[in-house]
Write an enzyme that holds these catalytic residues in place. Structure first.
Site, mmCIF file in Angstrom:
data_model
loop_
_atom_site.group_PDB
_atom_site.id
_atom_site.type_symbol
_atom_site.label_atom_id
_atom_site.label_comp_id
_atom_site.label_asym_id
_atom_site.label_seq_id
_atom_site.Cartn_x
_atom_site.Cartn_y
_atom_site.Cartn_z
ATOM 1 N N PRO A 263 0.820 -1.207 0.000
ATOM 2 C CA PRO A 263 0.000 0.000 0.000
ATOM 3 C C PRO A 263 0.860 1.266 0.000
ATOM 4 O O PRO A 263 1.912 1.301 0.647
ATOM 5 C CB PRO A 263 -0.778 -0.090 1.314
ATOM 6 C CG PRO A 263 -0.694 -1.502 1.736
ATOM 7 C CD PRO A 263 0.525 -2.085 1.139
ATOM 8 N N THR B 58 -1.916 3.649 -7.747
ATOM 9 C CA THR B 58 -2.976 4.482 -8.308
ATOM 10 C C THR B 58 -2.378 5.692 -9.026
ATOM 11 O O THR B 58 -2.810 6.065 -10.114
ATOM 12 C CB THR B 58 -3.923 4.937 -7.183
ATOM 13 O OG1 THR B 58 -4.331 3.785 -6.439
ATOM 14 C CG2 THR B 58 -5.138 5.621 -7.725
ATOM 15 N N GLU C 91 18.107 5.491 28.275
ATOM 16 C CA GLU C 91 18.354 5.836 26.865
ATOM 17 C C GLU C 91 19.847 6.032 26.618
ATOM 18 O O GLU C 91 20.367 5.629 25.571
ATOM 19 C CB GLU C 91 17.581 7.102 26.468
ATOM 20 C CG GLU C 91 16.066 6.960 26.506
ATOM 21 C CD GLU C 91 15.530 5.780 25.707
ATOM 22 O OE1 GLU C 91 16.135 5.419 24.663
ATOM 23 O OE2 GLU C 91 14.513 5.196 26.136
ATOM 24 N N ASP D 89 11.708 -3.451 25.401
ATOM 25 C CA ASP D 89 13.016 -3.892 24.912
ATOM 26 C C ASP D 89 13.135 -5.406 25.000
ATOM 27 O O ASP D 89 13.628 -6.061 24.083
ATOM 28 C CB ASP D 89 14.142 -3.280 25.760
ATOM 29 C CG ASP D 89 14.237 -1.780 25.571
ATOM 30 O OD1 ASP D 89 13.691 -1.291 24.562
ATOM 31 O OD2 ASP D 89 14.846 -1.110 26.421
HETATM 32 P P1 ADP Z 1 -1.322 2.907 -3.765
HETATM 33 O O1 ADP Z 1 -0.142 2.116 -4.228
HETATM 34 O O2 ADP Z 1 -1.786 2.423 -2.430
HETATM 35 O O3 ADP Z 1 -2.386 3.032 -4.777
HETATM 36 P P2 ADP Z 1 -1.165 5.718 -4.165
HETATM 37 O O4 ADP Z 1 -0.851 5.716 -5.611
HETATM 38 O O5 ADP Z 1 -2.562 6.029 -3.808
HETATM 39 O O6 ADP Z 1 -0.740 4.353 -3.492
HETATM 40 O O7 ADP Z 1 -0.169 6.713 -3.465
HETATM 41 C C1 ADP Z 1 -0.563 7.549 -2.418
HETATM 42 C C2 ADP Z 1 0.178 8.840 -2.445
HETATM 43 O O8 ADP Z 1 1.543 8.642 -2.131
HETATM 44 C C3 ADP Z 1 0.202 9.480 -3.812
HETATM 45 O O9 ADP Z 1 -0.919 10.284 -3.993
HETATM 46 C C4 ADP Z 1 1.466 10.297 -3.792
HETATM 47 O O10 ADP Z 1 1.261 11.537 -3.196
HETATM 48 C C5 ADP Z 1 2.374 9.498 -2.886
HETATM 49 N N1 ADP Z 1 3.319 8.677 -3.649
HETATM 50 C C6 ADP Z 1 3.394 7.328 -3.632
HETATM 51 N N2 ADP Z 1 4.399 6.898 -4.416
HETATM 52 C C7 ADP Z 1 4.960 7.982 -4.968
HETATM 53 C C8 ADP Z 1 6.053 8.187 -5.888
HETATM 54 N N3 ADP Z 1 6.743 7.175 -6.381
HETATM 55 N N4 ADP Z 1 6.347 9.445 -6.226
HETATM 56 C C9 ADP Z 1 5.647 10.476 -5.729
HETATM 57 N N5 ADP Z 1 4.630 10.361 -4.870
HETATM 58 C C10 ADP Z 1 4.277 9.134 -4.477
HETATM 59 ZN ZN ZN Z 2 14.832 0.929 26.055
HETATM 60 MG MG MG Z 3 -4.378 2.781 -4.587
#
Ligand code: ADP
Ligand code: ZN
Ligand code: MG
Length: 613
Positions: free
Chosen positions: A206, A211, A427, A502
């Protein structure tokens, strides 16, 4: 029909009714109300010669008196006015002095008097019928359009996204450049007898930009691009998935050359007959329809179907065979270089300080997806705005990284003096062990500000992305993990609950070293237990035990011996380098947070030799 529209219609109708009623009542009440007198009084007035004229309308007699005032009298319906007045003793001479007009009943009064009381209920009932009918009709038309996919045509020219907006993902882009070329110059390929690819499946965890990439393809190809989420095929009503699928494909075919993008295809593309949800369910029919449609494209059809999923492991094999989604494009979590590029893309529209070092932020964000990085840049801007800054500084971005990883800072959590001391030493212990070991990752930050669940934290990250991890690195990690626990024991002769996380992390790592990676000296190259992992989620879903109880006991023994080794190494470092430990802890109590540069400078004074576990 939307409910807001219904309410609007109803409102307008009610308004019309109210204004009609107001109109009528204003007609009735127009002008001065005449004084009502009895017939005998009227007769007296005539006899006294006070009446100038009479107007008879139906049973109403309106008299204008000599002083110009008007009175009204009602007479019986059957008898005429003269007859009636005669009975009251008015002589015909007296009557002849007066101008008498007999009026036909006026339209207004007649109609309003007779018709309105009957008309209004009819109107109201009629309106209700009309309203209900409308509702029913729109419902019916909705029922008829169930089978239509609510497929969206994406205007590729409005906020057009191109490959330039997608950072990294070089191989994926290369594959898709070909697809774009197919669509743009299809003739070239068809002339040579080549077939245009049918389906391209985008795979990846994800947030890796599936997309986004699909939209970029549309932007590059500049052909109609239809976007539908697979779950929309089956939403709401049972039995519409197949017809919606047919409709979606038909729409795309009509617009060819075009792209049809089915997002999150795993929602329907799950392996059939898996036994979950029955053998003949909605999803299955929808999937079948997709298969049929993809087979049904003739050779010349210039429709490319893109689909995206983060669960390729559960897809039905039939989807993946040639002629369907035979091209697969894999999107991985971005590496260091790509993370930097993604950060830069999302920094374009923000006001950033001139000295932003993207590389350092990229170094701190291994395992972040593109979406995480976009979120991080946004969080940074929000943090800067909250501090009323004019530009986003490097610090804000660092803070955003930690916020994304660990949750927001909880500065409000106040430590007692003793607790603050324990946390600082704890820490400092982690940081000191990390700084002393050759195979440990460098410390990026030490802090005793509570964040999320953690009371304090030591952020240590590899310099480069790592795909492999060695036994020595695991051991060094373990020792660093025990650094806090060992320090508490040595400095305070007591252990706090702050070390519990830890310990559970340590035992998990060790168990994996022994049973999964073959890293124990005693067992050597062998694995125990069969684990099934979800490929892209990296999560174990089942753990099958394929060894005997006695081996299990041996494994436990081996795990504790590795833990002991790491723990002793940590203890040794803490004991030997107590002065450094105290220096770090004191500094932490003073400043609460040490950044990498401060920490390195502090450690340098002690001129440590790096050691192995
Ligand atoms: P998915 O793989 O879940 O479909 P999306 O395409 O919806 O992920 O990506 C979510 C957002 O993350 C995008 O709208 C963009 O802003 C950012 N993002 C993800 N990958 C890239 C990339 N390679 N370059 C620039 N922005 C990215
Ligand atoms: Zn610790
Ligand atoms: Mg998607």
């Amino acid at each position: 029909m939307k409910s807001s529209k219904i309410i609007k219609n109803l409102f307008v109708t009610i308004l019309v009714f109210i204004s009609v009623i107001l109109l009528f009542s204003s007609v009735y009440t127009a002008g001065e109300q005449p004084q009502i007198i009895s017939l005998s009084e009227l007769a007296q007035k005539i006899q006294a010669d006070e009446v100038r004229s009479l107007t008879v309308e139906e049973n109403t007699v309106t008299a204008t008196l000599s002083d110009d005032s008007i009175t009204e009298t009602h007479k019986e319906a059957e008898t005429s006015l003269t007859e009636t007045l005669g009975q009251f003793g008015v002589s015909s001479e007296q009557l002849s002095q007066i101008a008498i007009t007999v009026q036909e009943p006026s339209g207004w009064k007649f109609w309003s008097g007779i018709l309105l009381p009957t008309l209004i209920p009819i109107l109201v009932i009629g309106f209700l019928f009309w309203f209900m009918f409308r509702q029913a009709r729109s419902g019916a038309s909705q029922a008829l359009s169930f089978g239509k996919s609510n497929i969206r045509l994406f205007a590729p020219f409005k906020d057009r996204i191109t490959f330039a907006d997608v950072a990294g993902a070089t191989e994926a882009k290369q594959e898709l450049v070909e697809v774009v070329d197919f669509l743009k110059n299809s003739k070239k390929y068809l002339d040579l007898g080549a077939q245009i690819p049918r389906g391209v499946l985008l795979l990846g965890p994800p947030g890796t930009g599936k997309t986004l990439l699909a939209r970029a393809v549309a932007g590059e190809a500049q052909v109609p691009y239809f976007h539908i989420s697979a779950s929309e095929f089956v939403e709401m009503f049972v039995g519409v998935g197949a017809s919606r699928t047919r409709d979606a494909f038909q729409t795309a075919k009509k617009a060819a050359p075009s792209i049809l993008f089915i997002d999150e295809i795993d929602a329907i593309g799950r392996e059939r007959g898996a036994g979950l949800g029955g053998g003949h369910d909605e999803r299955e029919q929808t999937l079948n329809q997709i298969l049929v449609e993809m087979d049904g494209f003739d050779k010349e059809a210039q429709v490319v179907v893109l689909a995206a999923t983060n669960r390729p492991d559960i897809l039905d094999p039939a989807l993946l065979r040639p002629g369907r989604f035979d091209r697969r494009v894999i999107l991985d979590l971005p590496d260091l270089k790509d993370r930097e590029a993604i950060l830069k893309i999302h920094g374009r529209n923000k006001k950033l300080a001139k000295d932003i070092d993207y590389t350092r932020i990229a170094q701190r964000t291994p395992g972040f997806s593109g979406a995480d990085l976009a979120n991080l840049m946004n969080e940074g801007a929000i943090l800067a705005a909250r501090k009323n800054k004019k530009v986003v500084a490097q610090d804000d971005l660092y803070e955003a990284v930690e916020k994304v990883i660990l949750g927001p800072e909880r500065r409000s959590r106040v430590f007692g003096k003793k607790e603050k001391e324990i946390t600082a030493y704890h820490e400092a212990g982690h940081a000191l062990v990390a700084a002393s070991l050759k195979d440990a990752d460098p410390v990026h930050k030490v802090s005793i500000i509570a964040r999320g669940q953690a009371g304090g934290y030591t952020l240590k990250l590899p310099i480069e992305d790592r795909y492999l991890k060695t036994r020595k690195q695991f051991l060094a990690d373990l020792a660093v993990t025990f650094g806090g626990y060992a320090t508490e024991e040595i400095m305070f002769k007591d252990i706090s609950t702050g070390a519990s996380n830890d310990l559970s992390v340590a035992s998990e790592i060790t168990r994996k070293m022994v049973s999964k990676y073959g890293m124990s000296e005693k067992f050597g190259p062998i694995t125990f237990g069969k684990t099934q992992e979800l490929i892209f989620l990296g999560r174990e879903i089942s753990n099958e035990k394929n060894y005997s109880e006695s081996v299990a006991a041996e494994i436990d023994k081996e795990v504790s011996s590795i833990i002991e080794k790491a723990y002793n190494a940590a203890k040794k470092i803490i004991t030997k380098r107590k002065s450094a430990l105290e220096a770090i802890a004191k500094e932490l109590m003073k400043k609460e947070t040490l950044e990498r540069d401060d920490f390195d400078a502090l450690i340098k004074q002690f001129k440590f030799k790096l050691i192995e576990v």
